[in-house]
Design an enzyme around this catalytic site. Structure first.
Site, short mmCIF file in Angstrom:
data_model
loop_
_atom_site.label_atom_id
_atom_site.label_comp_id
_atom_site.label_asym_id
_atom_site.label_seq_id
_atom_site.Cartn_x
_atom_site.Cartn_y
_atom_site.Cartn_z
N ARG A 1 58.20 48.12 37.79
CA ARG A 1 56.74 48.03 37.65
C ARG A 1 56.15 49.30 37.04
O ARG A 1 55.19 49.23 36.27
CB ARG A 1 56.12 47.72 39.02
CG ARG A 1 56.28 46.25 39.37
CD ARG A 1 56.21 45.96 40.85
NE ARG A 1 56.43 44.53 41.07
CZ ARG A 1 57.62 43.94 41.02
NH1 ARG A 1 58.71 44.65 40.73
NH2 ARG A 1 57.73 42.64 41.22
N ASP B 1 36.46 34.56 52.58
CA ASP B 1 37.16 35.06 51.39
C ASP B 1 36.15 35.08 50.25
O ASP B 1 35.15 34.35 50.27
CB ASP B 1 38.35 34.15 51.06
CG ASP B 1 39.40 34.87 50.24
OD1 ASP B 1 40.44 35.24 50.80
OD2 ASP B 1 39.17 35.10 49.03
#
Lengths: 210, 281
Positions: free
Chosen positions: B40, B149
């Site tokens: 990454r 959320d």
């Protein structure tokens, strides 16, 4: 089944008992209220007013309640800019160590706004003030930060200021700082600690840990 | 013409990055994550048009906007959720936290628990199951479970309550049988009683005006969210969560998150099962 579902998720507490309106003038009044909870809400709401920086900084200096102080600092960080930095910098001279640390952390979150003032802070007559400025630099997300710290170890006569800068360079220094770090112990030849801490910083910069 | 030398991360660079990332996020990578981290890191070095780790690292540390650090955090943290994830905190809830909370509740007063971000619902439904199964006093109190959320797609998925095998893999089989129906396509449908027990709402934690209405919670589960925020947003979120809690209320963060690194507003409480944070009374 005793789990219950309410259609109003937001609780039963009375929502508003406002004695002041939620405009700038009302909030500035509320910032001086007796109840810390009211002062805290006023401080949070004042984040929407960029010209409230002076009032928030003034309140911060007197404020003793941690939740209110934190709310003031959060709003000041959101407002940002020169007025906030100019209001916070004098608080680094406070006798209140907790307040000084909170101000250091706040200034660290304002890298662009604080950067024009760094050289002036590092040239202050008060060595303690310079050390607090160095503490700001040690965790300041600004590309000049290592160069400013390097400047301290090349010029500052105060051993504690230099030691604080060496600590900072151990964290954020680049190989360009190694010659200045290598030369530093000569300026404080009577102090073996400086030899030790510069060597540690150099090892960290070179990636050898410790 | 020579082919370009492929980028590689040296051991010292890995150590340097690991220390830096830990200081910024509290997330520590063990040696066995080396491949995961290196891959990454190299992706981000190339994506930002840098040619070496060193150049990239200088940019990362001194970029004032913090955007690249945020990108890196997003790809270094695995955004996954499943039933009974970090179960020790649910154990702490039923063994320690709730028993302390009810000492200052009137019998008619509800206990309010907030799960955010609720994502696709695994966490709030886990809370419901855990309370029903493992808290002996569950029948003595009214309990409100609110799940929020920012992502309305996730909220809709949560309301539907349909999960794949991976999501339910950590549930004990008797509980899977008790609260779910196995469907022909291999997925699992949570039962209607549980679906009805959780109130799903859309919120933006950074919106002070909207969040002003969320109050009176006794426990907040806010796990693995703050690591995605920059310093200022994290600080605002901490203020908001403080406002949402009753005095003496508790907040559970993800295992790699630390409220003490964000704000001194909360006390650290060490229970036998977990360390969590408490709003002073």
């Amino acid at each position: 089944m005793t789990l219950i579902k309410k259609h109003d998720a937001t609780g039963d507490a009375p929502r508003e008992f406002r004695h002041q309106s939620r405009d700038r003038a009302g909030l500035l009044c509320q910032l001086e209220a007796d109840a810390p909870e009211q002062r805290r809400w006023a401080a949070l709401d004042l984040a929407a007013f960029s010209d409230a920086a002076d009032a928030l900084c003034d309140r911060l200096e007197q404020e003793t309640q941690t939740p209110v102080r934190e709310a003031i600092l959060t709003s000041l960080i959101q407002i940002g800019g020169n007025p906030v930095v100019c209001g916070l910098m004098p608080l680094l001279r406070s006798e209140d160590a907790a307040l000084r640390n909170q101000v250091i952390e706040a200034l660290q979150q304002l890298p662009e706004a604080v950067s024009p003032y760094i050289e002036r802070m590092l040239a202050d007559d008060d060595a303690d003030y310079r050390i607090f400025a160095i503490n700001v630099l040690a965790n300041l997300r600004h590309p000049q930060a290592p160069a400013w710290l390097q400047d301290v170890i090349e010029r500052d006569d105060n051993i504690n200021a230099c030691a604080a800068a060496v600590d900072g360079l151990a964290e954020i220094g680049t190989p360009e700082a190694i010659p200045a770090l290598t030369a530093l112990p000569e300026r404080f030849a009577d102090d073996p600690f400086m030899q030790f801490c510069t060597q540690t910083a150099i090892r960290r910069i070179q990636g050898h840990g410790a | 013409m020579n082919a370009p030398v492929p980028l590689a991360i040296t051991e010292e660079e890995f150590q340097k990055f690991r220390d830096f990332f830990y200081r910024k996020t509290g997330i520590h990578f063990e040696e066995n994550k080396r491949y995961f981290v290196d891959k990454r890191l190299i992706d981000r070095i190339l994506a930002t048009n840098n040619t070496s780790f060193r150049n990239y690292f200088v940019m990362l540390r001194f970029e004032t906007s913090g955007k690249e650090l945020q990108q890196l955090i997003n790809i270094m943290t695995v955004n996954e959720t499943y039933f009974f994830r970090e179960e020790y905190q649910f154990t702490c809830l039923v063994n320690s936290v709730l028993n302390e909370i009810v000492t200052r509740k009137r019998p008619s007063e509800p206990i309010r628990i907030w799960s955010l971000p609720s994502s696709s619902g695994e966490e709030p439904y886990s809370l419901a199951i855990y309370l029903l199964e493992y808290w002996p006093r569950v029948d003595d109190y009214a309990i409100e479970l609110i799940a929020s959320d920012i992502d309305t797609t996730m909220l809709e998925k949560a309301r539907q309550g349909r999960y794949d095998q991976r999501s339910v893999a950590h549930l004990p089989p008797p509980l899977l049988r008790k609260y779910f129906t196995a469907l022909y396509d291999g997925s699992y449908q949570i039962n209607d009683d549980l679906r009805q027990s959780v109130d799903f709402t859309q919120v933006n934690l950074s919106d002070l005006a909207q969040m002003r209405a969320y109050r009176d919670f006794d426990v907040v589960f806010c796990r693995n969210l703050l690591i995605y925020f920059d310093d200022t947003s994290r600080r605002i979120a901490a203020e908001t969560l403080f406002n949402a809690l009753n005095p003496g209320g508790f907040i559970c963060l993800g295992h790699s998150e630390s409220m003490s690194r964000i704000t001194p507003l909360f006390k650290v409480r060490k229970f036998p099962e977990a360390i969590i944070y408490q709003k002073p009374r």
